[in-house]
Design a protein around this motif. Structure first.
Motif, mmCIF file in Angstrom:
data_model
loop_
_atom_site.group_PDB
_atom_site.id
_atom_site.type_symbol
_atom_site.label_atom_id
_atom_site.label_comp_id
_atom_site.label_asym_id
_atom_site.label_seq_id
_atom_site.Cartn_x
_atom_site.Cartn_y
_atom_site.Cartn_z
ATOM 1 N N UNK A 313 1.296 -1.358 -0.060
ATOM 2 C CA UNK A 313 -0.141 -0.707 -0.247
ATOM 3 C C UNK A 313 1.157 1.455 0.003
ATOM 4 N N UNK A 314 2.000 1.386 0.597
ATOM 5 C CA UNK A 314 2.800 2.312 1.063
ATOM 6 C C UNK A 314 3.326 2.690 -0.710
ATOM 7 N N UNK A 315 3.738 1.778 -1.184
ATOM 8 C CA UNK A 315 4.418 1.707 -2.411
ATOM 9 C C UNK A 315 3.452 2.265 -3.376
ATOM 10 N N UNK A 316 2.345 1.623 -4.064
ATOM 11 C CA UNK A 316 0.971 1.865 -4.438
ATOM 12 C C UNK A 316 0.996 3.615 -4.156
ATOM 13 N N UNK A 317 0.629 3.820 -2.916
ATOM 14 C CA UNK A 317 0.197 5.524 -2.245
ATOM 15 C C UNK A 317 1.699 6.084 -3.040
ATOM 16 N N UNK A 318 2.813 6.094 -2.735
ATOM 17 C CA UNK A 318 4.044 6.593 -3.337
ATOM 18 C C UNK A 318 4.118 6.783 -5.094
ATOM 19 N N UNK A 319 3.243 5.792 -5.366
ATOM 20 C CA UNK A 319 3.271 5.652 -7.002
ATOM 21 C C UNK A 319 2.196 6.559 -7.775
ATOM 22 N N UNK A 320 1.430 6.746 -6.467
ATOM 23 C CA UNK A 320 0.114 7.578 -6.972
ATOM 24 C C UNK A 320 -1.206 6.836 -7.957
ATOM 25 N N UNK A 321 -0.738 5.796 -7.727
ATOM 26 C CA UNK A 321 -1.289 4.587 -8.173
ATOM 27 C C UNK A 321 -2.864 3.606 -6.958
ATOM 28 N N UNK A 322 -3.276 4.327 -6.083
ATOM 29 C CA UNK A 322 -4.208 4.357 -4.619
ATOM 30 C C UNK A 322 -4.413 5.673 -3.972
ATOM 31 N N UNK A 323 -4.836 5.448 -3.524
ATOM 32 C CA UNK A 323 -5.358 6.540 -2.027
ATOM 33 C C UNK A 323 -6.492 5.985 -1.543
ATOM 34 N N UNK A 324 -6.716 6.956 -0.056
ATOM 35 C CA UNK A 324 -7.124 6.563 1.031
ATOM 36 C C UNK A 324 -9.107 5.793 0.805
ATOM 37 N N UNK A 325 -9.246 7.254 -0.168
ATOM 38 C CA UNK A 325 -10.739 6.704 0.091
ATOM 39 C C UNK A 325 -11.018 5.630 -1.274
ATOM 40 N N UNK A 326 -10.370 5.228 -1.981
ATOM 41 C CA UNK A 326 -10.163 3.893 -2.265
ATOM 42 C C UNK A 326 -10.143 2.643 -1.517
ATOM 43 N N UNK A 327 -8.882 2.716 -0.722
ATOM 44 C CA UNK A 327 -9.314 2.007 0.477
ATOM 45 C C UNK A 327 -9.589 2.165 1.469
ATOM 46 N N UNK A 328 -10.830 2.491 2.015
ATOM 47 C CA UNK A 328 -11.415 2.181 2.846
ATOM 48 C C UNK A 328 -12.755 1.982 1.513
ATOM 49 N N UNK A 329 -13.721 2.339 0.478
ATOM 50 C CA UNK A 329 -14.339 1.943 -0.321
ATOM 51 C C UNK A 329 -14.388 1.013 -0.109
ATOM 52 N N UNK A 330 -13.384 0.085 -0.579
ATOM 53 C CA UNK A 330 -12.976 -1.521 -1.275
ATOM 54 C C UNK A 330 -12.621 -2.242 -0.274
ATOM 55 N N UNK A 331 -12.227 -2.183 1.177
ATOM 56 C CA UNK A 331 -12.559 -2.419 2.186
ATOM 57 C C UNK A 331 -14.333 -3.341 2.701
ATOM 58 N N UNK A 332 -14.965 -1.539 3.079
ATOM 59 C CA UNK A 332 -16.185 -1.888 3.052
ATOM 60 C C UNK A 332 -17.158 -2.807 1.674
ATOM 61 N N UNK A 333 -16.810 -2.083 0.555
ATOM 62 C CA UNK A 333 -17.671 -3.167 -0.351
ATOM 63 C C UNK A 333 -17.328 -4.534 -0.128
ATOM 64 N N UNK A 334 -15.833 -4.644 -0.078
ATOM 65 C CA UNK A 334 -15.602 -6.447 0.043
ATOM 66 C C UNK A 334 -16.137 -7.370 1.220
ATOM 67 N N UNK A 335 -16.509 -6.149 2.819
ATOM 68 C CA UNK A 335 -16.911 -6.763 4.130
ATOM 69 C C UNK A 335 -18.543 -6.970 3.862
ATOM 70 N N UNK A 336 -18.927 -6.286 3.081
ATOM 71 C CA UNK A 336 -21.018 -6.101 3.063
ATOM 72 C C UNK A 336 -20.643 -7.840 1.686
ATOM 73 N N UNK A 337 -20.162 -7.900 0.613
ATOM 74 C CA UNK A 337 -20.589 -8.737 -0.075
ATOM 75 C C UNK A 337 -20.152 -9.943 -0.152
ATOM 76 N N UNK A 338 -18.587 -10.116 1.629
ATOM 77 C CA UNK A 338 -18.720 -11.335 2.025
ATOM 78 C C UNK A 338 -19.858 -12.106 2.787
#
Length: 393
Positions: A313-338
């Protein structure tokens, strides 16, 4: 003995021993925990699309493990094995392969299957052994398999997949396929006889197989220093004349690079390769295990600081390929789906009793048919013991 069968070393005139310290084994490291890359690192073949796919697989893996351990504690699932802290080994190994390559796993490499696209529904159906389970309810939970995704069905006994991988890879070689076999196993399985037979056979017959040892420090409750006295598992590859790599198993970039390189070598030279990924099992061996009985909180805390998912995650953030909003949304979505998938899968019917004899032979034999009829008679005679089956045939 012919001198061609071994490499001649210096001649001595007094007994001179060699031991595990005689061979220095380098460890491949590319990515630091803060997301920066070691200077001069040889990066893997990875772009933004692959990097994001790997990270999303990481998150899916962690959420699924989290929810399924909870489901087992609630009595909804009989058994589960998480891979907390080891995700980079399995996901990175699969990410370094091609889709046509065969994967033979042990029992903690569901990340490789996730990376290849095994659906959430398929995971759930297998764990709850319902009528949509590809394995037709014949395996205990987490023993997945997918013919479509070139992922051989998991077998409980340790090490059995190692000689099988050698044979399968030798078949790929004979057919001239652009494919290898990757065989996952833990360092504990390397104590099985199958390990030695499989590696020696692969070396002698020059099979394009990648032996991928996930060395997490413990064989259930037995620490590595009580399993062996040599220099890890990598030194054994050297002993069998196999090209060998040791890699930081929590470094996703190093694991992908090691696997990509191993695949090229295995195919080009038609030889086996051994990769030893050094990692740590942060969680319990399984839901039947309590690690507090054999290791300390201090030891666990040390390795928690090396979390492979946070590192990527730290590497992706440094590459500007990820952000905290995507992080939060992905975890929440997957928890609901599982959670939703658990509720659906656990209520599905069990496989029909007739499936007991399918897939054994192309056409069920008369003997199997007779045995099935005997089973049905027994079930109907004692319906109270078979509430999900009795009276349905």
């Amino acid at each position: 003995m012919s001198s061609e069968l071994y490499n001649e070393g210096p001649v001595v005139h007094k007994p001179t021993f060699i031991d595990g310290t005689s061979v220095e084994i380098p460890e491949l490291k590319i990515l630091k925990q803060d997301g920066s890359v070691y200077e001069g690192s040889d990066m893997p073949d990875i772009d933004e699309a692959l990097a994001v796919k790997v990270y999303k697989t990481f998150v899916f893996h962690r959420v699924l493990d989290e929810r399924m351990v909870a489901s087992q504690r609630q009595g909804r699932l009989s058994f589960y094995m998480a891979a907390l802290g080891e995700e980079a080994a399995s996901v990175g190994g699969a990410a370094g392969l091609k889709p046509q390559d065969m994967i033979m796993s042990q029992y903690r490499e569901q990340g490789a299957l996730m990376f290849r696209g095994f659906s959430l529904e398929n995971f759930m159906n297998q764990m709850f052994s319902n009528e949509k389970d590809l394995g037709k309810g014949r395996q205990m939970p987490i023993h997945y398999g997918s013919n479509e995704l070139n992922y051989m069905t998991v077998s409980s006994p340790l090490g059995t997949q190692i000689p099988q991988a050698t044979g399968y890879a030798y078949g790929q070689k004979l057919q001239g396929l652009d494919a290898v076999t990757l065989c996952y196993f833990g360092e504990g399985a390397a104590s099985e006889g199958d390990f030695h037979a499989g590696l020696n056979m692969a070396a002698v017959h020059e099979a394009p197989v990648i032996f991928f040892c996930r060395n997490n420090g413990y064989a259930i409750s037995t620490p590595s220093d009580e399993q062996y006295k040599g220099n890890g598992i990598a030194s054994r590859g050297v002993g069998y004349g196999i090209k060998t790599l040791r890699v930081d198993g929590n470094d996703i970039l190093a694991v992908i690079k090691a696997t990509q390189t191993a695949r090229k070598v295995a195919l080009k030279e038609n030889v086996p390769v051994l990769v030893e990924a050094m990692s740590y099992r942060l969680g319990a061996h399984s839901t039947s295990d309590d690690p507090s009985g054999y290791r300390t909180r201090e030891e666990e805390a040390k390795w928690q600081a090396n979390d492979p998912i946070l590192r990527m995650k730290n590497w992706l953030l440094a590459e500007n390929w990820w952000d905290e909003n995507k992080e939060k949304a992905l975890f929440e979505k997957l928890r609901e789906k599982v959670l939703a998938a658990v509720k659906v899968s656990e209520k599905m019917s069990k496989p029909h009793i007739d499936t007991l004899i399918t897939d054994v032979y192309d056409v069920p034999s008369n003997q199997l048919k007779a045995q099935l009829e005997q089973v049905k008679m027994h079930v109907n005679k004692y319906p109270e013991a078979y509430p999900f089956t009795a009276g349905k045939f």
